[in-house]
Enzyme design. Structure first.
Site, mmCIF file in Angstrom:
data_model
loop_
_atom_site.group_PDB
_atom_site.id
_atom_site.type_symbol
_atom_site.label_atom_id
_atom_site.label_comp_id
_atom_site.label_asym_id
_atom_site.label_seq_id
_atom_site.Cartn_x
_atom_site.Cartn_y
_atom_site.Cartn_z
ATOM 1 N N GLU A 29 37.774 73.007 -7.682
ATOM 2 C CA GLU A 29 36.929 74.191 -7.478
ATOM 3 C C GLU A 29 36.529 74.265 -6.003
ATOM 4 O OE1 GLU A 29 33.686 73.956 -10.263
ATOM 5 O OE2 GLU A 29 35.042 74.241 -11.973
ATOM 6 N N LEU B 173 46.971 63.842 -13.793
ATOM 7 C CA LEU B 173 47.154 63.524 -12.369
ATOM 8 C C LEU B 173 48.007 62.267 -12.196
ATOM 9 C CD1 LEU B 173 43.653 64.288 -10.785
ATOM 10 C CD2 LEU B 173 45.562 65.821 -11.210
ATOM 11 N N ALA C 281 51.538 63.381 -12.112
ATOM 12 C CA ALA C 281 51.919 64.098 -10.888
ATOM 13 C C ALA C 281 51.924 63.165 -9.683
ATOM 14 C CB ALA C 281 50.966 65.266 -10.663
ATOM 15 N N GLU D 243 46.278 65.926 -5.042
ATOM 16 C CA GLU D 243 46.440 64.841 -6.031
ATOM 17 C C GLU D 243 45.639 63.609 -5.639
ATOM 18 O OE1 GLU D 243 47.608 64.763 -8.860
ATOM 19 O OE2 GLU D 243 48.800 66.594 -8.974
HETATM 20 P P1 TGC Z 1 35.162 57.981 -13.320
HETATM 21 O O1 TGC Z 1 33.811 57.806 -13.925
HETATM 22 O O2 TGC Z 1 35.704 56.891 -12.458
HETATM 23 O O3 TGC Z 1 36.233 58.257 -14.455
HETATM 24 C C1 TGC Z 1 35.982 59.186 -15.499
HETATM 25 C C2 TGC Z 1 36.775 58.738 -16.710
HETATM 26 O O4 TGC Z 1 38.170 58.809 -16.404
HETATM 27 C C3 TGC Z 1 38.774 57.499 -16.487
HETATM 28 N N1 TGC Z 1 39.730 57.428 -15.380
HETATM 29 C C4 TGC Z 1 41.032 57.642 -15.562
HETATM 30 N N2 TGC Z 1 41.751 57.846 -16.681
HETATM 31 C C5 TGC Z 1 43.071 58.024 -16.542
HETATM 32 N N3 TGC Z 1 43.675 58.008 -15.329
HETATM 33 C C6 TGC Z 1 43.001 57.815 -14.197
HETATM 34 N N4 TGC Z 1 43.630 57.830 -13.029
HETATM 35 C C7 TGC Z 1 41.606 57.623 -14.278
HETATM 36 N N5 TGC Z 1 40.631 57.394 -13.372
HETATM 37 C C8 TGC Z 1 39.474 57.283 -14.065
HETATM 38 C C9 TGC Z 1 37.616 56.537 -16.371
HETATM 39 O O5 TGC Z 1 37.922 55.306 -16.990
HETATM 40 C C10 TGC Z 1 36.536 57.298 -17.097
HETATM 41 O O6 TGC Z 1 36.806 57.201 -18.482
HETATM 42 P P2 TGC Z 1 35.607 57.202 -19.564
HETATM 43 O O7 TGC Z 1 36.297 57.047 -20.871
HETATM 44 O O8 TGC Z 1 34.728 56.045 -19.173
HETATM 45 O O9 TGC Z 1 34.908 58.512 -19.400
HETATM 46 O O10 TGC Z 1 35.161 59.384 -12.580
HETATM 47 P P3 TGC Z 1 34.500 59.841 -11.222
HETATM 48 O O11 TGC Z 1 33.799 61.125 -11.506
HETATM 49 O O12 TGC Z 1 33.699 58.733 -10.611
HETATM 50 O O13 TGC Z 1 35.747 60.193 -10.274
HETATM 51 C C11 TGC Z 1 36.880 59.406 -10.294
HETATM 52 C C12 TGC Z 1 37.936 59.804 -9.257
HETATM 53 C C13 TGC Z 1 37.334 60.000 -7.886
HETATM 54 C C14 TGC Z 1 38.877 58.656 -9.208
HETATM 55 C C15 TGC Z 1 38.684 61.060 -9.667
HETATM 56 O O14 TGC Z 1 37.818 62.078 -9.926
HETATM 57 C C16 TGC Z 1 39.755 61.468 -8.694
HETATM 58 O O15 TGC Z 1 40.870 60.977 -8.823
HETATM 59 N N6 TGC Z 1 39.509 62.421 -7.722
HETATM 60 C C17 TGC Z 1 40.577 63.052 -6.977
HETATM 61 C C18 TGC Z 1 40.786 64.449 -7.536
HETATM 62 C C19 TGC Z 1 42.224 64.856 -7.582
HETATM 63 O O16 TGC Z 1 43.130 64.061 -7.463
HETATM 64 N N7 TGC Z 1 42.445 66.143 -7.791
HETATM 65 C C20 TGC Z 1 43.792 66.646 -7.929
HETATM 66 C C21 TGC Z 1 43.780 68.084 -8.414
HETATM 67 S S1 TGC Z 1 45.358 68.651 -8.987
HETATM 68 C C22 TGC Z 1 46.296 68.783 -7.617
HETATM 69 O O17 TGC Z 1 45.949 68.441 -6.536
HETATM 70 C C23 TGC Z 1 47.651 69.317 -7.842
HETATM 71 S S2 TGC Z 1 48.658 69.412 -6.444
HETATM 72 C C24 TGC Z 1 50.094 69.680 -7.281
HETATM 73 C C25 TGC Z 1 51.247 70.017 -6.501
HETATM 74 O O18 TGC Z 1 51.346 71.127 -5.958
HETATM 75 O O19 TGC Z 1 52.194 69.170 -6.484
HETATM 76 P P1 FAD Z 2 37.024 67.131 -0.315
HETATM 77 O O1 FAD Z 2 36.869 66.497 -1.648
HETATM 78 O O2 FAD Z 2 35.964 68.058 0.144
HETATM 79 O O3 FAD Z 2 37.285 66.005 0.758
HETATM 80 C C1 FAD Z 2 37.131 66.233 2.176
HETATM 81 C C2 FAD Z 2 37.225 64.880 2.870
HETATM 82 O O4 FAD Z 2 36.161 64.037 2.409
HETATM 83 C C3 FAD Z 2 38.529 64.128 2.575
HETATM 84 O O5 FAD Z 2 38.954 63.453 3.714
HETATM 85 C C4 FAD Z 2 38.106 63.122 1.494
HETATM 86 O O6 FAD Z 2 38.932 61.951 1.496
HETATM 87 C C5 FAD Z 2 36.679 62.812 1.927
HETATM 88 N N1 FAD Z 2 35.870 62.300 0.829
HETATM 89 C C6 FAD Z 2 35.479 62.951 -0.296
HETATM 90 N N2 FAD Z 2 34.754 62.153 -1.077
HETATM 91 C C7 FAD Z 2 34.677 60.957 -0.460
HETATM 92 C C8 FAD Z 2 34.084 59.690 -0.769
HETATM 93 N N3 FAD Z 2 33.418 59.481 -1.913
HETATM 94 N N4 FAD Z 2 34.221 58.681 0.117
HETATM 95 C C9 FAD Z 2 34.911 58.858 1.284
HETATM 96 N N5 FAD Z 2 35.498 60.021 1.620
HETATM 97 C C10 FAD Z 2 35.382 61.049 0.768
HETATM 98 N N6 FAD Z 2 44.090 71.376 -7.185
HETATM 99 C C11 FAD Z 2 44.311 71.703 -8.479
HETATM 100 O O7 FAD Z 2 43.446 71.526 -9.336
HETATM 101 N N7 FAD Z 2 45.509 72.243 -8.877
HETATM 102 C C12 FAD Z 2 46.517 72.475 -8.005
HETATM 103 O O8 FAD Z 2 47.585 72.959 -8.393
HETATM 104 C C13 FAD Z 2 46.308 72.160 -6.622
HETATM 105 N N8 FAD Z 2 47.276 72.447 -5.702
HETATM 106 C C14 FAD Z 2 47.000 72.261 -4.378
HETATM 107 C C15 FAD Z 2 47.914 72.726 -3.421
HETATM 108 C C16 FAD Z 2 47.632 72.594 -2.073
HETATM 109 C C17 FAD Z 2 48.588 73.121 -1.060
HETATM 110 C C18 FAD Z 2 46.438 71.961 -1.646
HETATM 111 C C19 FAD Z 2 46.127 71.772 -0.188
HETATM 112 C C20 FAD Z 2 45.514 71.522 -2.586
HETATM 113 C C21 FAD Z 2 45.779 71.680 -3.961
HETATM 114 N N9 FAD Z 2 44.837 71.303 -4.928
HETATM 115 C C22 FAD Z 2 45.044 71.599 -6.256
HETATM 116 C C23 FAD Z 2 43.526 70.798 -4.521
HETATM 117 C C24 FAD Z 2 43.547 69.323 -4.100
HETATM 118 O O9 FAD Z 2 43.686 68.482 -5.189
HETATM 119 C C25 FAD Z 2 42.245 69.044 -3.330
HETATM 120 O O10 FAD Z 2 42.360 69.696 -2.087
HETATM 121 C C26 FAD Z 2 41.995 67.567 -3.151
HETATM 122 O O11 FAD Z 2 41.694 66.936 -4.371
HETATM 123 C C27 FAD Z 2 40.845 67.302 -2.156
HETATM 124 O O12 FAD Z 2 39.727 68.087 -2.421
HETATM 125 P P2 FAD Z 2 39.046 68.959 -1.252
HETATM 126 O O13 FAD Z 2 40.112 69.716 -0.548
HETATM 127 O O14 FAD Z 2 37.932 69.734 -1.878
HETATM 128 O O15 FAD Z 2 38.472 67.904 -0.242
#
Ligand code: TGC
Ligand code: FAD
Length: 389
Positions: free
Chosen positions: A138, A244, A247, A368
């Site tokens: 978001e 995730l 991916a 990711e």
């Molecule tokens: P936290 O309390 O640590 O975890 C919540 C619950 O989730 C479990 N868990 C996992 N389960 C499966 N796989 C994983 N990798 C998991 N990591 C944690 C955890 O055990 C817990 O389970 P439960 O049963 O106790 O509730 O959660 P948190 O809120 O502290 O945050 C964890 C954190 C930072 C690791 C997570 O939120 C994170 O990975 N943040 C990064 C967000 C992200 O990667 N966004 C991607 C959006 S999609 C995208 O970018 C698509 S790009 C696609 C493209 O174009 O190719």
């Molecule tokens: P922020 O979370 O605001 O982070 C900004 C900076 O702060 C980063 O350097 C980060 O590492 C740092 N930071 C944040 N928290 C901490 C912490 N606790 N400690 C230390 N450093 C921290 N999302 C989807 O859901 N679906 C999609 O299909 C998708 N496609 C995408 C395609 C593109 C081209 C791009 C650029 C993004 C896409 N995303 C998608 C979103 C993507 O997953 C997010 O951009 C990513 O997870 C980072 O979130 P943010 O951009 O809000 O950065």
């Protein structure tokens, strides 16, 4: 440039089965013939090559590691990874399209959906007749998706969604969005079809990275969807995080492809470009860069292969995927930057693939889970201490 023949300094090919090699080689050839000739124009124009979708479907590239009974290719995870590698050798936008369709749309339907949802959606998505997107991020919640404010409220036999998702790959062109929203405070997955009243998906323009990929907002304003569009097996933040993992695994492989393309371009260029009366590849400083690239690519290949074998044996931990995503993205970006340097001024021209890959990899390092978020996931895994908050 000579045709791309791969990079395999450690004879890792020997560790692959015939089927795995065949999957890779088929996609390698297709990318060379169909993606490489057109991708620069799409990157420059900021468009996705839509005409390639049926061809990718025909090759079985959507949800390729999901079962055949739902119309998917049923590849093992190593073959799937090699496919992602080859797609990203073409462009990160092409790999992104396949990643989102397979790992972020088909996987959650397969994992959290009803049998009816699976039978309806998976064959359509596998055939590329329907396109999907995944809405987790978001405007105010990227790295911290658990803080999301998008809500779903039950009203009679419908769920009403309100909120905004941002940076969503394929959003504008998607027929169906897998949307994560809080239902009674719990993160839950929903399927929202294009055309539903109260749902719009404006494109995010002016990107300097992943230009050959569509990125969008998803806006929900009192968007009412039928109750059967809930993914009943989902519940809690762990559900989208499981998607995730799939991916991130694909990205760990894909980035090797981008790095290989950059290394290949830099090596060829270094042997052709003459300065001070000799090819620049004869200078020690240029050789050092090429050696760095080859070393890092080789290490990344072995890392990804081992990860794939662990995944195929169901022994994979999500922190292992984080290590590979983190390492291989950073590796590829550094390789791309070095290759750009080796190409001199030509390094900033779209006549060579390097600057395109370099710009793309900046986003791949962020999406990711950013590099630093994966550092913290690994830090927590090895120390037991949560450093996020
Ligand atoms: P936290 O309390 O640590 O975890 C919540 C619950 O989730 C479990 N868990 C996992 N389960 C499966 N796989 C994983 N990798 C998991 N990591 C944690 C955890 O055990 C817990 O389970 P439960 O049963 O106790 O509730 O959660 P948190 O809120 O502290 O945050 C964890 C954190 C930072 C690791 C997570 O939120 C994170 O990975 N943040 C990064 C967000 C992200 O990667 N966004 C991607 C959006 S999609 C995208 O970018 C698509 S790009 C696609 C493209 O174009 O190719
Ligand atoms: P922020 O979370 O605001 O982070 C900004 C900076 O702060 C980063 O350097 C980060 O590492 C740092 N930071 C944040 N928290 C901490 C912490 N606790 N400690 C230390 N450093 C921290 N999302 C989807 O859901 N679906 C999609 O299909 C998708 N496609 C995408 C395609 C593109 C081209 C791009 C650029 C993004 C896409 N995303 C998608 C979103 C993507 O997953 C997010 O951009 C990513 O997870 C980072 O979130 P943010 O951009 O809000 O950065």
């Amino acid at each position: 440039m000579n045709p791309f023949r791969g990079v395999d300094f450690y004879q890792a090919d020997d560790l692959l089965s015939d089927v795995e090699r065949m999957a890779r080689d088929t996609v390698r050839e297709w990318v060379g013939e169909r993606v490489v000739p057109v991708i620069d124009t799409h990157f420059e124009d900021g468009t996705f090559p839509m005409h390639l979708i049926p061809e990718m479907a025909e090759l079985g590239l959507f949800g390729a590691n999901l079962p055949e009974e739902y119309g998917c290719a049923g590849m093992n995870n190593v073959a799937y990874g090699l496919v992602m590698q080859e797609l990203e050798r073409g462009d990160s936008g092409i790999r992104s399209f396949a990643s989102v369709q397979g790992a972020l749309v088909m996987y959650p339907i397969y994992t959290f959906g009803t049998e009816e949802q699976k039978r309806h959606w998976l064959p359509l998505l596998a055939r590329g007749e329907k396109i999907g997107c995944f809405g987790l991020t978001e405007p105010d919640h990227g790295s911290d998706p658990g803080g999301m404010t998008t809500t779903a409220i039950r009203k009679g036999d419908r769920y009403v969604l309100n909120g905004t998702k941002s940076w969503i790959t394929n959003g504008t062109i998607a027929d169906v969005a897998v949307v994560w929203a809080k239902l009674d405070g719990q993160v839950t997955g929903f399927l929202v079809e294009n055309g539903t009243s109260g749902f719009t998906a404006p494109e995010i323009r002016h990107k300097m990275s992943l230009r050959a990929s569509i990125t969008s907002q998803l806006i929900f304003e009192d968007c009412a969807i039928p109750e059967e569009n809930l993914l009943p097996g989902s519940g809690g933040l762990a559900s989208p995080l499981r998607c995730l993992n799939q991916a991130r695994y694909g990205i760990a492989w894909g980035t090797i492809g981008a790095a290989m393309a950059c290394y290949h371009a830099a090596l060829e260029y270094s042997l052709e470009r003459i300065q001070f009366d000799r090819p620049i590849g004869g200078f020690q400083l240029v050789q050092e860069k090429l050696v760095y690239m080859l070393t890092e690519i080789t290490k990344a290949q072995l890392l990804a292969l081992r990860l794939g074998r662990l995944k195929d044996e169901n022994r994979i931990e999500h922190s292992q995927t984080s290590l590979a995503k983190r390492n291989n993205c950073a590796m590829a970006l550094e390789v791309a930057r070095m290759a750009r340097d080796v190409l001199g001024a030509n390094g900033i021209s779209l006549e060579y693939p390097v600057i395109r890959h370099m710009c793309n990899l900046e986003a791949v390092k962020t999406y990711e889970g950013t590099h630093d978020i994966h550092t913290l996931i690994l830090g927590q895994s090895i120390t037991g201490q949560n450093a996020f908050r």
